[in-house]
Structures are given as C-alpha cells and as structure tokens.
Scaffold this motif. Structure first.
Motif, PDB file in Angstrom:
ATOM      1  N   ASP A  63      34.634  33.340  37.804  1.00  0.00           N
ATOM      2  CA  ASP A  63      34.695  35.177  39.003  1.00  0.00           C
ATOM      3  C   ASP A  63      34.113  36.196  37.965  1.00  0.00           C
ATOM      4  O   ASP A  63      32.970  36.855  37.665  1.00  0.00           O
ATOM      5  CB  ASP A  63      35.607  35.808  39.281  1.00  0.00           C
ATOM      6  N   GLY A  64      34.133  35.771  36.196  1.00  0.00           N
ATOM      7  CA  GLY A  64      33.974  36.778  35.260  1.00  0.00           C
ATOM      8  C   GLY A  64      32.583  36.499  35.346  1.00  0.00           C
ATOM      9  O   GLY A  64      31.944  37.581  35.022  1.00  0.00           O
ATOM     10  N   TYR A  65      31.555  35.430  35.115  1.00  0.00           N
ATOM     11  CA  TYR A  65      30.485  34.842  35.141  1.00  0.00           C
ATOM     12  C   TYR A  65      29.574  35.981  36.505  1.00  0.00           C
ATOM     13  O   TYR A  65      28.983  35.621  36.002  1.00  0.00           O
ATOM     14  CB  TYR A  65      30.442  33.847  34.854  1.00  0.00           C
ATOM     15  N   VAL A  66      30.522  35.554  37.640  1.00  0.00           N
ATOM     16  CA  VAL A  66      29.330  36.074  38.670  1.00  0.00           C
ATOM     17  C   VAL A  66      29.428  37.280  38.359  1.00  0.00           C
ATOM     18  O   VAL A  66      28.652  37.827  38.866  1.00  0.00           O
ATOM     19  CB  VAL A  66      30.359  35.226  39.803  1.00  0.00           C
ATOM     20  N   ALA A  67      31.097  37.871  37.871  1.00  0.00           N
ATOM     21  CA  ALA A  67      30.345  39.172  38.201  1.00  0.00           C
ATOM     22  C   ALA A  67      29.522  39.902  36.999  1.00  0.00           C
ATOM     23  O   ALA A  67      28.933  41.007  37.637  1.00  0.00           O
ATOM     24  CB  ALA A  67      31.493  40.020  37.313  1.00  0.00           C
ATOM     25  N   ARG A  68      29.491  39.465  35.841  1.00  0.00           N
ATOM     26  CA  ARG A  68      28.492  39.931  35.034  1.00  0.00           C
ATOM     27  C   ARG A  68      27.048  39.743  35.246  1.00  0.00           C
ATOM     28  O   ARG A  68      25.703  39.933  35.249  1.00  0.00           O
ATOM     29  CB  ARG A  68      28.869  39.007  33.377  1.00  0.00           C
ATOM     30  N   ARG A  69      26.415  38.255  35.295  1.00  0.00           N
ATOM     31  CA  ARG A  69      25.483  37.537  36.159  1.00  0.00           C
ATOM     32  C   ARG A  69      24.795  38.688  37.083  1.00  0.00           C
ATOM     33  O   ARG A  69      23.515  38.773  37.186  1.00  0.00           O
ATOM     34  CB  ARG A  69      25.312  36.117  36.470  1.00  0.00           C
ATOM     35  N   PHE A  70      25.594  38.729  38.285  1.00  0.00           N
ATOM     36  CA  PHE A  70      25.282  39.004  39.504  1.00  0.00           C
ATOM     37  C   PHE A  70      25.422  40.130  39.474  1.00  0.00           C
ATOM     38  O   PHE A  70      25.435  41.135  40.794  1.00  0.00           O
ATOM     39  CB  PHE A  70      25.556  38.175  40.501  1.00  0.00           C
ATOM     40  N   ASP A  71      25.936  41.151  38.666  1.00  0.00           N
ATOM     41  CA  ASP A  71      25.919  42.603  38.334  1.00  0.00           C
ATOM     42  C   ASP A  71      27.150  43.063  39.512  1.00  0.00           C
ATOM     43  O   ASP A  71      27.046  43.820  40.450  1.00  0.00           O
ATOM     44  CB  ASP A  71      24.564  43.383  39.029  1.00  0.00           C
ATOM     45  N   GLN A  72      28.620  42.512  39.515  1.00  0.00           N
ATOM     46  CA  GLN A  72      29.541  42.799  40.726  1.00  0.00           C
ATOM     47  C   GLN A  72      30.333  43.264  39.997  1.00  0.00           C
ATOM     48  O   GLN A  72      31.481  43.148  40.398  1.00  0.00           O
ATOM     49  CB  GLN A  72      29.345  40.742  41.682  1.00  0.00           C
ATOM     50  N   VAL A  73      30.015  44.091  38.798  1.00  0.00           N
ATOM     51  CA  VAL A  73      31.673  43.932  37.915  1.00  0.00           C
ATOM     52  C   VAL A  73      31.666  45.635  38.950  1.00  0.00           C
ATOM     53  O   VAL A  73      30.859  46.286  39.054  1.00  0.00           O
ATOM     54  CB  VAL A  73      30.788  44.849  37.072  1.00  0.00           C
ATOM     55  N   THR A  74      33.209  44.949  39.462  1.00  0.00           N
ATOM     56  CA  THR A  74      33.644  46.614  39.924  1.00  0.00           C
ATOM     57  C   THR A  74      35.044  47.050  39.557  1.00  0.00           C
ATOM     58  O   THR A  74      35.508  47.052  38.596  1.00  0.00           O
ATOM     59  CB  THR A  74      33.769  46.146  41.611  1.00  0.00           C
ATOM     60  N   ARG A  75      35.505  48.335  39.978  1.00  0.00           N
ATOM     61  CA  ARG A  75      36.834  48.951  39.106  1.00  0.00           C
ATOM     62  C   ARG A  75      37.710  48.171  39.478  1.00  0.00           C
ATOM     63  O   ARG A  75      38.657  47.854  38.805  1.00  0.00           O
ATOM     64  CB  ARG A  75      36.623  50.421  39.572  1.00  0.00           C
ATOM     65  N   LEU A  76      37.944  47.628  41.190  1.00  0.00           N
ATOM     66  CA  LEU A  76      38.885  46.789  41.757  1.00  0.00           C
ATOM     67  C   LEU A  76      39.116  45.918  40.791  1.00  0.00           C
ATOM     68  O   LEU A  76      40.013  45.132  40.063  1.00  0.00           O
ATOM     69  CB  LEU A  76      38.526  46.800  43.300  1.00  0.00           C
ATOM     70  N   GLY A  77      37.921  45.104  40.322  1.00  0.00           N
ATOM     71  CA  GLY A  77      38.197  43.912  39.963  1.00  0.00           C
ATOM     72  C   GLY A  77      38.314  43.837  38.222  1.00  0.00           C
ATOM     73  O   GLY A  77      39.062  42.898  38.131  1.00  0.00           O
ATOM     74  N   GLN A  78      37.857  44.845  37.549  1.00  0.00           N
ATOM     75  CA  GLN A  78      37.912  45.236  36.368  1.00  0.00           C
ATOM     76  C   GLN A  78      40.292  45.163  36.312  1.00  0.00           C
ATOM     77  O   GLN A  78      40.848  45.603  35.386  1.00  0.00           O
ATOM     78  CB  GLN A  78      37.917  46.322  36.247  1.00  0.00           C
ATOM     79  N   LEU A  79      40.640  46.459  37.258  1.00  0.00           N
ATOM     80  CA  LEU A  79      42.114  45.996  37.197  1.00  0.00           C
ATOM     81  C   LEU A  79      42.619  44.544  37.714  1.00  0.00           C
ATOM     82  O   LEU A  79      43.746  44.349  37.381  1.00  0.00           O
ATOM     83  CB  LEU A  79      42.031  46.891  38.849  1.00  0.00           C
ATOM     84  N   LEU A  80      42.402  43.640  38.563  1.00  0.00           N
ATOM     85  CA  LEU A  80      42.461  41.942  39.395  1.00  0.00           C
ATOM     86  C   LEU A  80      42.719  41.971  38.177  1.00  0.00           C
ATOM     87  O   LEU A  80      43.735  40.774  37.905  1.00  0.00           O
ATOM     88  CB  LEU A  80      42.395  42.451  40.119  1.00  0.00           C
ATOM     89  N   ASP A  81      41.412  41.608  37.728  1.00  0.00           N
ATOM     90  CA  ASP A  81      41.430  40.482  36.398  1.00  0.00           C
ATOM     91  C   ASP A  81      42.214  40.243  35.401  1.00  0.00           C
ATOM     92  O   ASP A  81      42.740  39.227  35.262  1.00  0.00           O
ATOM     93  CB  ASP A  81      40.626  40.691  35.795  1.00  0.00           C
ATOM     94  N   PRO A  82      42.371  41.070  34.832  1.00  0.00           N
ATOM     95  CA  PRO A  82      43.676  41.318  33.818  1.00  0.00           C
ATOM     96  C   PRO A  82      45.061  41.031  34.396  1.00  0.00           C
ATOM     97  O   PRO A  82      46.265  40.114  33.827  1.00  0.00           O
ATOM     98  CB  PRO A  82      43.721  42.475  32.868  1.00  0.00           C
ATOM     99  N   ILE A  83      45.127  42.051  35.602  1.00  0.00           N
ATOM    100  CA  ILE A  83      46.744  41.859  36.586  1.00  0.00           C
ATOM    101  C   ILE A  83      47.023  40.236  36.338  1.00  0.00           C
ATOM    102  O   ILE A  83      48.220  39.436  36.111  1.00  0.00           O
ATOM    103  CB  ILE A  83      46.776  42.953  37.823  1.00  0.00           C
ATOM    104  N   SER A  84      45.848  39.359  37.569  1.00  0.00           N
ATOM    105  CA  SER A  84      46.223  37.935  37.614  1.00  0.00           C
ATOM    106  C   SER A  84      46.265  37.414  36.246  1.00  0.00           C
ATOM    107  O   SER A  84      47.566  36.462  36.361  1.00  0.00           O
ATOM    108  CB  SER A  84      45.202  37.524  37.928  1.00  0.00           C
ATOM    109  N   ASP A  85      45.614  37.836  35.141  1.00  0.00           N
ATOM    110  CA  ASP A  85      46.259  36.959  33.784  1.00  0.00           C
ATOM    111  C   ASP A  85      47.527  36.822  33.768  1.00  0.00           C
ATOM    112  O   ASP A  85      48.426  35.840  33.154  1.00  0.00           O
ATOM    113  CB  ASP A  85      45.056  37.359  32.957  1.00  0.00           C
TER     114      ASP A  85
END
Length: 219
Positions: A63-85
C-alpha cells in the motif's frame, strides 16, 4: 534507502483528503484481520499465524508503494498506516505472551513505549503542531520487530511439534528474541528523542505558536 521508499516518484507526492483509495482500503483490512491473527496465535496455530502475518506485512509494503507510485498519499493513510503497524506488533506480542512464547517484560516494554508516544503525540497535536512523519530509523525498528516474528512463530511451531523440550530448535526462538529486543531498544531510542522535543514544546509560551519548533520524525 530504497527498501523503505520503493515507489517514490521524482516529484513530491501531494497529500490529499481523499478517503476511498486502494492504500486506505488495505490499511483498514489489516486492522480488521488483527483479532483473527490474535486468535490463531493464542490457539497455537503458529504456522497459519505466520502466513497471515506475512500477508499483513506484504500488504503494508504494497500500500505504501501504491500510494507513492500512483499519487494516492492521503492524510487518512498517513494516520492509518502507523496505527496498523503499531497494533499489529502489539497484537502479536501480546498473543505470543499468552501462548508462552515470549517473556512478559518484552511486551510491557513495547506497549509502554507506544502509550508514552501516544500521550506525547496528543500534547504536540494539542499545541497545533504538525503530526511528525515516520523516520527511517523508526522504520528500521519496525522492520526489525516484524522480522523477529517469523523466527518466533517458526520456533514455537518446531517446539510444539517436537518431544516437548524444543531443545534442537531452541536457537530459532533465541534469534527471534534477540531481534525483538534490539528492535525494542531502537523504539525507545527514537521515542526518547521525541519525548525531549515534546517537553521543549511544552516549555514554549502558548501565545507564540509560530516560535514552536517542529517535532522530530518518529515511528
């Protein structure tokens, strides 16, 4: 450090307020699978837990690859990703303690660090500061912790399928424990630096938020 930044483009990604994206869906799916993963480990179904954990880790990278490669970086994603980790690591550590694979002290050290960072983050956000981004050192600590889990799960499975002593394969679990303790030490190293900045921010006058230095990156 292409390992952590794979998919990055030549131009900076624009962070948006979008909610419905592939990376966000993957992050949400990882959160929903955690209770199932916990049940597998507690029931001592270690190999199946290893497979589910591998899928979790692979989707985290993807999901990090997709977000950066296809310009899908979002504020929600920046919150969800570290929380899920964080929740993935806490879920697995707690489950491994219940299954009597890792010592309670390791779980307490990891959970205590995350609780302290949560409180520190609340202080920083409450003062209007920007949420700190993830550092490569923090990513390395997370990577090391996640890499310790396959060793721990395989070691637990081998001990379970043996004669009960687990002696021939004890070294597998030892490797996993060493990796976990090293990663935990890195967690605290990064967390202490973050705490120092939080304390410095609290010491600044409230009426002059513009003078407040930005918090350092933290994982």
């Amino acid at each position: 450090m292409q390992l952590f930044d794979r998919g990055s483009r030549d131009t900076p990604n624009v962070v948006t307020d979008r909610i419905v994206t592939v990376p966000n869906a993957l992050s949400l799916a990882r959160l929903l699978i955690l209770p199932y993963l916990y049940g597998l480990i507690v029931d001592e179904r270690f190999l199946l837990g290893l497979v589910v954990g591998f899928v979790f880790g692979a989707s985290d990278w993807f999901d990090g690859y997709v977000a950066r490669r296809f310009d899908q970086v979002t504020r929600l994603g920046q919150l969800l990703d570290p929380i899920s980790d964080r929740l993935f690591i806490i879920t697995l550590i707690v489950a491994l303690v219940v299954a009597d694979v890792v010592p309670l002290a390791l779980a307490v050290a990891i959970v205590a660090r995350d609780v302290l960072l949560l409180l520190g983050g609340a202080i920083v956000v409450g003062r209007g500061a920007t949420s700190p981004p993830v550092t490569r050192l923090g990513k390395a600590a997370t990577f090391g912790m996640m890499w310790s889990f396959p060793w721990l799960l395989v070691g637990a499975h081998l001990a379970q399928s043996g004669d009960g002593s687990g002696e021939p394969w004890a070294w597998v679990t030892v490797v996993g424990l060493v990796l976990a303790w090293i990663a935990m030490a890195l967690y605290w190293w990064v967390g202490i630096g973050y705490a120092r900045t939080v304390l410095a921010a609290r010491a600044l006058p409230d009426e002059d938020p513009a003078s407040e230095p930005p918090p350092p990156p933290v994982e």
